[in-house]
Write a protein that holds these residues in place. Structure first.
Motif, short mmCIF file in Angstrom:
data_model
loop_
_atom_site.label_atom_id
_atom_site.label_comp_id
_atom_site.label_asym_id
_atom_site.label_seq_id
_atom_site.Cartn_x
_atom_site.Cartn_y
_atom_site.Cartn_z
N VAL A 578 56.87 20.54 31.38
CA VAL A 578 58.16 21.09 31.82
C VAL A 578 58.73 22.12 30.83
CG1 VAL A 578 60.57 20.50 32.31
CG2 VAL A 578 58.71 19.19 33.35
N PRO A 579 58.76 21.82 29.50
CA PRO A 579 59.34 22.82 28.58
C PRO A 579 58.56 24.14 28.60
CG PRO A 579 58.95 20.73 27.44
CD PRO A 579 58.36 20.58 28.80
N VAL A 581 56.82 25.45 31.18
CA VAL A 581 57.10 26.16 32.43
C VAL A 581 58.50 26.78 32.37
CG1 VAL A 581 57.32 25.91 34.92
CG2 VAL A 581 55.58 24.63 33.71
N GLU A 582 59.46 26.01 31.88
CA GLU A 582 60.83 26.53 31.82
C GLU A 582 60.92 27.70 30.85
OE1 GLU A 582 63.25 23.08 31.18
OE2 GLU A 582 63.30 22.62 33.34
N LYS A 583 60.14 27.61 29.77
CA LYS A 583 60.13 28.73 28.81
C LYS A 583 59.56 29.99 29.49
CE LYS A 583 57.84 30.02 24.49
NZ LYS A 583 56.73 29.64 23.64
N ILE A 585 59.55 30.80 32.66
CA ILE A 585 60.52 31.35 33.63
C ILE A 585 61.62 32.10 32.89
CG2 ILE A 585 62.26 30.76 35.38
CD1 ILE A 585 60.42 28.55 36.33
N ARG A 586 62.08 31.49 31.77
CA ARG A 586 63.17 32.11 30.99
C ARG A 586 62.71 33.46 30.42
NH1 ARG A 586 63.83 27.81 28.16
NH2 ARG A 586 62.86 28.59 26.26
N THR A 602 61.41 37.47 38.57
CA THR A 602 61.32 36.00 38.48
C THR A 602 59.94 35.57 38.97
OG1 THR A 602 62.28 35.84 40.66
CG2 THR A 602 63.78 35.61 38.80
N SER A 604 57.38 32.43 40.54
CA SER A 604 57.32 31.10 41.17
C SER A 604 56.09 30.43 40.61
CB SER A 604 57.20 31.22 42.68
OG SER A 604 58.36 31.83 43.19
N ASN A 638 61.36 29.61 40.48
CA ASN A 638 61.39 28.17 40.55
C ASN A 638 60.03 27.60 40.18
OD1 ASN A 638 62.37 25.72 41.40
ND2 ASN A 638 63.43 26.70 43.12
N TYR A 639 59.93 26.29 39.91
CA TYR A 639 58.60 25.70 39.75
C TYR A 639 58.56 24.36 40.46
CZ TYR A 639 60.51 22.57 36.14
OH TYR A 639 61.24 21.65 35.48
N LYS A 640 57.34 23.96 40.82
CA LYS A 640 57.16 22.66 41.49
C LYS A 640 55.88 22.03 40.99
CE LYS A 640 60.21 22.36 44.98
NZ LYS A 640 61.42 21.81 44.47
#
Ligand SMILES: Nc1nc2c(ncn2[C@@H]2O[C@H](COP(=O)(O)O[C@H]3[C@@H](O)[C@H](n4cnc5c(=O)[nH]c(N)nc54)O[C@@H]3COP(=O)(O)O)[C@@H](O)[C@H]2O)c(=O)[nH]1
Length: 924
Positions: A578-579, A581-583, A585-586, A602, A604, A638-640
């Motif tokens: 998660v960290p 993927v979030e990085k 996207i950021r 952005t 996906s 977004n991510y899934k």
């Protein structure tokens, strides 16, 4: 007595003549043998070199095709431009002379042909047809979709159905069923013009869909998408492979094992007479699974030139014998004369020696001789150039100084053991070894050692050629085959390798591997509106950001298009991922400046874990892809993580895509019309045409879902054309029935707008319907205006010059500057419904809507408010002097018949009064 005296007197002369002649004949035979052996060795090496060169080159061509196939596997939708960029980066002319191009031919099922032709026409080739059409019903079809470079010759093959030709068909079927490259028999290429006709051949590599197993022939046939292939003109190909190397040799190449005119692929010198050729050779090569027979002959005239040293020895020897006889004869009369003749004889021998040396010095291969202790005895010019030593620095020293330290001990005594050990089996065989140059650089070389048939002491001759350049080209090919040409990131071929490694490691260590599938939101729109050069630069910047955001042990791969895969080995579970993927996207969402355009991108991202969600590459990529589509559907940026239920949703998306391809042919689209009301007068002034899709199994599919899908699949052009024509035809009929002029607004997507033929599409729609241009309004989005190019301005002016008006849809949601409004010939702004929704309750929405109305009026633009659902909204807009309103408050989108029926209600009252309000309220 007299006879005895005469015999005695002439005996020395007779002995000189007999012995001299015998020695000369012996030397002549010996030199002839040596020459023969040397010529045969050189010829045999030449044959091997020729065969190796052909096989090497075809191995390189196969790598080129594998690179193309990797590109196609990687992306669902490789564009013509991406294919061109890939082929351009191969630098065919420089790196692979003789190859005519690199193409992709699609496999077409009976139902695919029309959709295929329509898609290619929409891609900018209005006259495109798959050809030839004969016999099509009795066999499968294919079509050459891409063939780069797209020059005059290759354009002749565009759209060609290679299945129509039995020879090509056989190779295509072989490649399809085996999954391996296959070469065709002899053909005449479509690229042939009237002059310089040559035999041709084609190399095919199959490309399969990746969503199923490919173990059996039946599975491969079912999954076939098409072939990456290359056509070759044989003369150009062979000259490209062999260059000027062929001088003095006649080379013929035949397809198969027979040597007849009908299967002759190449003949470098058809006039050459090789009937009595002293040196001939045949080789059967397996070229991409097809046998080629290579026949080489050294014509007598060339061979005779090669043997002239023996003749020199013979003539020289006989002359020497005669001279010696003359010496003996003269000795009897003059010592002085004998001395002079002896000098002349020595000179003749020296001349002969010089001739040998000249031959040795001018060969392209390095040649050195060593004695049985490994001491260098001769070292020619080519050897000097290869090793960087002068002959003086090497002769008299052990040959081991020409090899790296680590091989020297092993080599010591090697020569001495040559006669007794198994090493003598290496004699005459060419093998690759490592050499050492004088500057300490190690390099690869080919070495062939032969024994020199001297009497007495043993000597060996080594022939060497430098492989550095050859290896460099091989390495470059290797790099090209494993890296994406645009971003230089590793490609799909590398991904498989790294993922396999990571999976094995995870199994050993008991941890997991994360696979991230990343796709850029609305990339296609950026590409279509701002141009491919902006799209390409954006992808390079994104690739750099991705690489900089992950660890060294992670792998970032470009799959093609705007799709990237990131492999994170050795993770413990979702919490570790998660960290990251979030990085990502950021970091990607930070503003990016590309070719003067500031934009925010952005991604996906779909994530799956091994072994939880899949155990091999195919399953992991498929599941990460499925999760990525869910992330997109959930609102992009977004991510899934993958969940098994997503497979059903994904299946439905795939079904929708397949159905969408056929929807136009099956007449599944229809139009609805939503009224537009003049706020000042309360009268109906027109409508917006909105497309609807009803599928027999899928039911009603929302345009919010299928329009972006059609944009991504390149179908929006043909759907948009249908909407334009139908909207004009139905509007013409409606206004006749209503007896009043009606304005109709039609949405044009950015891809349709930039397709180059938007002007002819509009003209066609107006001509086919007879609808007046002045009543047609084209709605474009702010994205179109983003491309602030001269072409965009010209296109908008052209539309206006037809008499058609222009409105900017969804105004206020775009990210571009408002200043463009003054530069473009626009008539109307449509305030986006997101501002209208809370216009009466949210002060900032009210302020934005009021500001848009005031600004538009100051620029002399009319304003339409969309999404008006309540009387309060209507009154607010009326007070702010908004010009036109559209929304459920006045009516939902309806069929043209329903529209005509309900339109009567708007005509009763010219302005909005209490009675009008009451009548509108009753509508809801
Ligand atoms: N390129 C093309 N795009 C098209 C075409 N037809 C539609 N579209 C685009 O699809 C998106 C969704 O459209 P749709 O579901 O038809 O929705 C439209 C209206 O039904 C809806 N609307 C209208 N009034 C109201 C309202 O009062 N409330 C409310 N919640 N929705 C309302 O808005 C959509 C109209 O949007 P716009 O075009 O921006 O005026 C949409 O983006 C369409 O543009 C097509 O033929 N080609």
């Amino acid at each position: 007595m007299l006879l005895n005296a005469t015999v005695r007197k002439n005996l020395p002369l007779a002995i000189t003549l007999v012995v001299g002649t015998l020695v000369t004949l012996g030397a002549w035979r010996f030199v002839q043998d040596v020459e023969h052996e040397r010529s045969a060795l050189a010829f045999s090496q030449r044959v091997d070199n020729t065969a190796d060169a052909i096989l090497d080159r075809f191995a390189a061509y196969q790598q080129v095709l594998h690179g193309g196939a990797a590109l196609l596997h990687a992306s669902r939708d490789v564009s013509r431009n991406e294919w061109r960029v890939y082929v351009e980066h191969l630098m065919l002319e420089e790196m692979f002379p003789g190859i005519q191009g690199v193409g992709y031919a699609v496999n077409l099922g009976p139902d695919d042909l029309m959709a295929h032709e329509r898609a290619v026409r929409a891609d900018g080739f209005p006259d495109y047809r798959v050809h030839p059409q004969a016999d099509r019903a009795s066999r499968p079809s294919s079509a050459i979709l891409y063939l780069e470079p797209f020059d005059v010759r290759n354009q002749r093959a565009f759209g060609y159905d290679m299945y129509s030709n039995a020879i090509r068909r056989a190779a295509m079927a072989k490649a399809r069923d085996s999954g391996r490259p296959a070469l065709s028999g002899r053909v005449t290429l479509l690229q042939e013009m009237d002059q310089d006709l040559q035999a041709g051949t084609l190399l095919y590599l199959p490309v399969y869909r990746e969503d199923g197993p490919l173990e059996t022939v039946a599975q491969r046939r079912a999954a076939l998408l098409g072939w990456v292939y290359s056509p070759f003109r044989m003369n150009n190909l062979m000259q490209g492979i062999l260059g000027p190397d062929l001088s003095g040799v006649r080379l013929r190449v035949f397809d198969g094992l027979e040597q007849g005119d009908e299967n002759l692929l190449f003949d470098n010198d058809p006039q050459a007479d090789v009937g009595q050729a002293p040196l001939t050779a045949q080789r059967v090569l397996q070229v991409a699974g097809r046998p080629w027979t290579m026949s080489l002959a050294l014509p007598p005239v060339v061979a005779a030139t090669g043997l002239s040293q023996a003749s020199t020895v013979l003539i020289g020897g006989l002359v020497t014998t005669l001279l010696l006889a003359w010496v003996v004869f003269s000795l009897r009369t003059s010592e002085e004369r004998a001395g002079r003749l002896a000098w002349e004889m020595t000179d003749a021998l020296r001349a002969s020696e010089r001739r040998y040396r000249a031959i040795l010095e001018h060969t392209a291969d390095g040649i050195l001789t060593i004695d049985e202790r490994g001491i260098v005895r001769s070292f020619n010019k080519a050897a000097e150039a290869i090793f960087g030593y002068s002959a003086d620095e090497v002769i008299g020293h052990n040959v081991s100084r020409l090899m790296p330290e680590r091989y020297r001990a092993q080599h010591d005594g090697y020569v001495a053991r040559m006669e007794t050990s198994a090493s003598h089996r290496n004699l005459g065989m060419r093998r690759e070894v490592v050499g050492l140059r004088s500057d300490g650089e190690e390099f690869p070389l080919w070495l062939a050692v032969n024994k020199i048939p001297t009497r007495g002491a043993l000597e060996y001759v080594g022939m060497v050629s430098d492989l550095t350049e050859r290896k460099r080209i091989q390495a470059e090919l290797q790099y090209t085959a494993h890296h994406d040409a645009l971003t230089t990131l590793p490609n799909r071929a590398v991904l498989k390798d790294r993922l396999d490694q990571a999976i094995r490691h995870a199994r050993r260590e008991g941890n997991k591997v994360a696979v991230l599938m990343l796709d850029l939101d609305h990339f296609k729109r950026i590409n279509d509106t701002l141009g491919h050069h902006v799209g390409d630069d954006l992808l390079i910047s994104i690739a750099l950001r991705l690489e900089a955001s992950v660890r060294d042990v992670d792998t970032v791969v470009r799959m093609g298009g705007d799709e990237f895969v990131i492999v994170l080995p050795s993770v413990n579970g979702r919490d570790d991922v998660v960290p990251v993927v979030e990085k990502l996207i950021r970091i990607l969402a930070q503003p990016i400046s590309v070719v003067g355009h500031e934009m925010i991108i952005t991604p996906s991202i779909g994530v799956c874990l091994c072994p939880d969600d899949g155990q091999d590459e195919r399953a992991l990529l498929k599941h990460a892809d499925t999760a990525m589509y869910q992330a997109k559907a959930a609102g992009r940026g977004n991510y899934k993580f993958f969940e098994s239920h997503m497979l059903r949703t994904n299946q439905r998306r795939l079904e929708t895509e397949t159905a969408l391809r056929r929807a136009l042919d099956r007449d599944e689209f229809s139009l609805r019309f939503q009224p537009q009301i003049n706020i000042h007068s309360g009268q109906l002034i027109g409508c917006e045409a909105l497309v609807r899709w009803h599928h027999p199994q899928l039911g009603d599919v929302s345009p919010g879902l299928f329009i972006p899908m059609a944009e991504e699949m390149g179908l929006i052009g043909s759907i948009g054309d249908w909407v334009l024509i139908s909207a004009c035809q139905q509007a013409a009929k409606m206004q006749q029935e209503l007896g009043q002029p009606l304005q109709v607004a039609v949405n044009i997507s950015p891809q349709q707008f930039f397709r180059n033929d938007i002007i002819s599409s509009i003209n066609r729609a107006l001509a086919m319907s007879g609808f007046p241009a002045s009543q047609l309004e084209v709605e474009i989005t702010e994205g179109v205006l983003l491309e602030n190019s001269r072409e965009t301005v010209q296109l908008l002016h052209k539309i206006r010059s037809l008499g058609v008006s222009l409105a900017v849809d969804d105004f206020g949601t775009g990210y571009s500057s408002l200043s463009y409004l003054t530069r473009f010939p626009i008539d109307k702004l449509k305030i986006d419904q997101s501002f209208v929704r809370d216009i009466t309750t949210d002060a900032s929405d009210a302020a934005v809507a009021s500001a848009i109305i005031a600004m538009a009026h100051s620029l002399k633009l009319a304003v339409v408010a969309e999404g008006v659902e309540t009387l309060e909204q209507y009154e607010f807009l009326s007070q702010r002097q908004c010009d036109v309103a559209q929304g459920f408050y006045f009516g939902r989108p309806v069929t043209s018949t329903e529209f005509v029926d309900s339109a009567q209600q708007f005509q009763t009252q010219p302005a909005l009064g209490d009675a009008r309000r009451a009548s509108l309220d009753q509508l809801h």
